[in-house]
Design a protein around this motif. Sequence first.
Motif, mmCIF file in Angstrom:
data_model
loop_
_atom_site.group_PDB
_atom_site.id
_atom_site.type_symbol
_atom_site.label_atom_id
_atom_site.label_comp_id
_atom_site.label_asym_id
_atom_site.label_seq_id
_atom_site.Cartn_x
_atom_site.Cartn_y
_atom_site.Cartn_z
ATOM 1 N N UNK A 18 18.543 -49.915 -5.307
ATOM 2 C CA UNK A 18 17.215 -50.420 -4.940
ATOM 3 C C UNK A 18 17.324 -51.762 -4.218
ATOM 4 N N UNK A 19 18.188 -52.645 -4.719
ATOM 5 C CA UNK A 19 18.350 -53.948 -4.073
ATOM 6 C C UNK A 19 18.956 -53.786 -2.687
ATOM 7 N N UNK A 20 19.911 -52.870 -2.536
ATOM 8 C CA UNK A 20 20.542 -52.658 -1.234
ATOM 9 C C UNK A 20 19.515 -52.223 -0.199
ATOM 10 N N UNK A 21 18.587 -51.340 -0.595
ATOM 11 C CA UNK A 21 17.545 -50.897 0.344
ATOM 12 C C UNK A 21 16.671 -52.077 0.760
ATOM 13 N N UNK A 22 16.294 -52.888 -0.219
ATOM 14 C CA UNK A 22 15.419 -54.024 0.079
ATOM 15 C C UNK A 22 16.127 -55.064 0.944
ATOM 16 N N UNK A 23 17.380 -55.321 0.649
ATOM 17 C CA UNK A 23 18.135 -56.299 1.441
ATOM 18 C C UNK A 23 18.293 -55.800 2.876
ATOM 19 N N UNK A 24 18.571 -54.521 3.031
ATOM 20 C CA UNK A 24 18.730 -53.965 4.382
ATOM 21 C C UNK A 24 17.426 -54.115 5.179
ATOM 22 N N UNK A 25 16.293 -53.912 4.520
ATOM 23 C CA UNK A 25 14.997 -54.007 5.196
ATOM 24 C C UNK A 25 14.615 -55.455 5.514
ATOM 25 N N UNK A 26 15.023 -56.390 4.655
ATOM 26 C CA UNK A 26 14.549 -57.778 4.797
ATOM 27 C C UNK A 26 15.579 -58.722 5.407
ATOM 28 N N UNK A 27 16.823 -58.264 5.546
ATOM 29 C CA UNK A 27 17.861 -59.151 6.073
ATOM 30 C C UNK A 27 17.520 -59.694 7.461
#
Length: 396
Positions: free
Chosen positions: A5-14
């Motif tokens: 879940x964190x990986x998806x969010x980081x990819x979207x917000x990076x």
Amino acid sequence: MLSPAAARTIRETLPAVGAAIEDITPLFYKKLFTAHPELLRDLFNRGNQANGTQSQALAGSIAAFATALLEHPGTRPDAMLARIAHKHASLGIAPDQYEIVHRHLFAAIAEVLGEAVTAEVAEAWDEVYWLMANALIALERRLYAEAGADGGATWRPYRVVARHQETADVVTFLAAPADGAPVPAAKPGQYVSVRVQLPDGAGQIRQYSLSGQPDGALQFSVKRTVGTPSGEVSNHLHGHVTAGSQLELSAPFGDVTLAEGEGPVLLASAGIGCTPMIGMLAHLAATGSTREVIAVHGDRDQLSHAFRADLDQLVRKLPRARSHVWYERPAGEWPAGRTGLVDVTDLAVPPGTTAYLCGPLPFLRTVRTQLLTAGVRPAAIHYEVFGPDLWLGHTA
């Protein structure tokens, strides 16, 4: 390493965080130093804060770490972490300081990004931060233990036993433990932190490479920094520290060290970047090395070239060593082919060479590119840069 879940969010917000991080980091430091002015006075380099390079380095390391977690989820970016951990260990960073940084960094992120920082986004970046912080804490704990400085007690009093003027703006200091204890072990290429008390009461810290291997002392060399801002610590050392003076030094640290082996070595430096390379050459000569060694150096002219005589002497002591020196504006007769900036494209670099580079960022980028073109493996090119590492995370 990151949760799905964190990986998806980081990819979207990076991309958004990356675009805003140069706004985030100055605000972070403002909040940090308002709450803890002692950190600016006694820990952080005030010159780097004034010119903004520390903020750029922090931004680069956070973005590089997050990117590495996404691109290589099964591999921790240990090379990047080791560089930071050695620097932190030389400063005596403690685990509880990561809590302080976290508090003010995330307050700055929330202020800059506003409503975009949802609970989900905050949790994901919190996960990134603590993955990085906990890895650094573990690495630093190991470094302290190896240096005999458990708990971060790395500072020791030293007495300056000699001072040598290398050039008009470079001085070498030899310092011995004030208590008569043995000198700590050091690897060729490492540095020590030096803490001095300035007239305004600040205890500022700087790192200086070890430039030799004298018995019973640590040897480091300091170039006077001029300009705006001028070097607070370098000018203090040049103007006020003589034989008999007391200094506080850390144990030796640094991840760019000469590897043992028999393979060929290329040592390339520019300006005061010669100091760790002279340390490496001194080690090779002292151990009777028969390795093939190529020493490369660039400087403004002969008078500004620190350790010029040492370079010649050490190369002569090594049976398979040769040196190549460039001067931008040489004084007197000098070969045209060695006038200007360092250019290693015409050098015969043997297969299997391991290269060590030290100097300004433009020099590092140029020489690294030339060595890659010559067939040197990316993993075999190691670099050291003085000050905040603005190249961190951007080399293969």
